[in-house]
Design a protein around this motif. Structure first.
Motif, PDB file in Angstrom:
ATOM      1  N   SER A 137       0.858  -1.181   0.000  1.00  0.00           N
ATOM      2  CA  SER A 137       0.000   0.000   0.000  1.00  0.00           C
ATOM      3  C   SER A 137       0.892   1.229   0.000  1.00  0.00           C
ATOM      4  O   SER A 137       1.884   1.275   0.720  1.00  0.00           O
ATOM      5  N   PHE A 169       0.946   5.377   0.553  1.00  0.00           N
ATOM      6  CA  PHE A 169       0.223   6.483   1.162  1.00  0.00           C
ATOM      7  C   PHE A 169       1.003   7.783   0.978  1.00  0.00           C
ATOM      8  O   PHE A 169       2.243   7.771   0.948  1.00  0.00           O
ATOM      9  N   ASN A 170       0.274   8.904   0.909  1.00  0.00           N
ATOM     10  CA  ASN A 170       0.961  10.199   0.918  1.00  0.00           C
ATOM     11  C   ASN A 170       1.212  10.596   2.375  1.00  0.00           C
ATOM     12  O   ASN A 170       0.845   9.869   3.306  1.00  0.00           O
ATOM     13  N   ASN A 217      -0.206  12.648   4.207  1.00  0.00           N
ATOM     14  CA  ASN A 217      -1.442  12.887   4.957  1.00  0.00           C
ATOM     15  C   ASN A 217      -2.150  11.589   5.333  1.00  0.00           C
ATOM     16  O   ASN A 217      -3.216  11.616   5.930  1.00  0.00           O
ATOM     17  N   GLY A 218      -1.582  10.453   4.932  1.00  0.00           N
ATOM     18  CA  GLY A 218      -2.172   9.159   5.238  1.00  0.00           C
ATOM     19  C   GLY A 218      -3.202   8.692   4.230  1.00  0.00           C
ATOM     20  O   GLY A 218      -3.860   7.675   4.434  1.00  0.00           O
ATOM     21  N   GLN A 219      -3.345   9.430   3.123  1.00  0.00           N
ATOM     22  CA  GLN A 219      -4.307   9.058   2.080  1.00  0.00           C
ATOM     23  C   GLN A 219      -3.751   7.895   1.256  1.00  0.00           C
ATOM     24  O   GLN A 219      -2.624   7.944   0.775  1.00  0.00           O
ATOM     25  N   LEU A 220      -4.550   6.843   1.090  1.00  0.00           N
ATOM     26  CA  LEU A 220      -4.149   5.682   0.303  1.00  0.00           C
ATOM     27  C   LEU A 220      -4.149   6.043  -1.179  1.00  0.00           C
ATOM     28  O   LEU A 220      -5.155   6.508  -1.713  1.00  0.00           O
ATOM     29  N   LEU A 221      -3.010   5.844  -1.846  1.00  0.00           N
ATOM     30  CA  LEU A 221      -2.868   6.159  -3.265  1.00  0.00           C
ATOM     31  C   LEU A 221      -2.916   4.922  -4.141  1.00  0.00           C
ATOM     32  O   LEU A 221      -3.465   4.964  -5.244  1.00  0.00           O
ATOM     33  N   SER A 244      -2.884   0.330  -3.814  1.00  0.00           N
ATOM     34  CA  SER A 244      -2.819  -0.886  -3.025  1.00  0.00           C
ATOM     35  C   SER A 244      -2.997  -2.058  -3.972  1.00  0.00           C
ATOM     36  O   SER A 244      -3.891  -2.039  -4.814  1.00  0.00           O
ATOM     37  N   TYR A 255       2.815  11.605  -9.129  1.00  0.00           N
ATOM     38  CA  TYR A 255       2.649  12.145  -7.784  1.00  0.00           C
ATOM     39  C   TYR A 255       3.464  13.416  -7.603  1.00  0.00           C
ATOM     40  O   TYR A 255       4.534  13.580  -8.192  1.00  0.00           O
ATOM     41  N   TYR A 276       6.429  10.028   1.040  1.00  0.00           N
ATOM     42  CA  TYR A 276       5.442   8.962   0.856  1.00  0.00           C
ATOM     43  C   TYR A 276       5.800   7.773   1.739  1.00  0.00           C
ATOM     44  O   TYR A 276       6.962   7.590   2.115  1.00  0.00           O
TER      45      TYR A 276
END
Length: 70
Positions: free
Chosen positions: A21, A23-24, A26-30, A32, A47, A52
């Motif tokens: 997985s 993530f950026n 901010n914890g946003q899943l980009l 997976s 990106y 990251y």
């Protein structure tokens, strides 16, 4: 720092149930996806620059890696 791609080596992969997985900061899943090989290349060209986090999960446990995209 990485620019277009990053290669992740997973030497202890033994399970078909392993996952990566991305993530950026901010914890946003980009991204997976399941992992079937001991080396995986991720295309990060689209990106923005920043920090990251890669989370590798499997039967053997979980690993967290960080990288900088420039």
């Amino acid at each position: 720092p990485a620019h277009n791609t990053i290669t992740v080596s997973i030497p202890s992969i033994k399970s078909k149930h392993s996952h990566i997985s991305l993530f950026n900061s901010n914890g946003q899943l980009l991204q997976s996806f399941p992992v079937y090989a001991k080396t995986v290349s991720l295309n990060i060209e689209s990106y923005t620059n920043g920090i990251y986090i890669i989370k590798i999960s499997g039967a053997e446990g979980t690993s967290i890696l960080k990288f900088i995209k420039e």
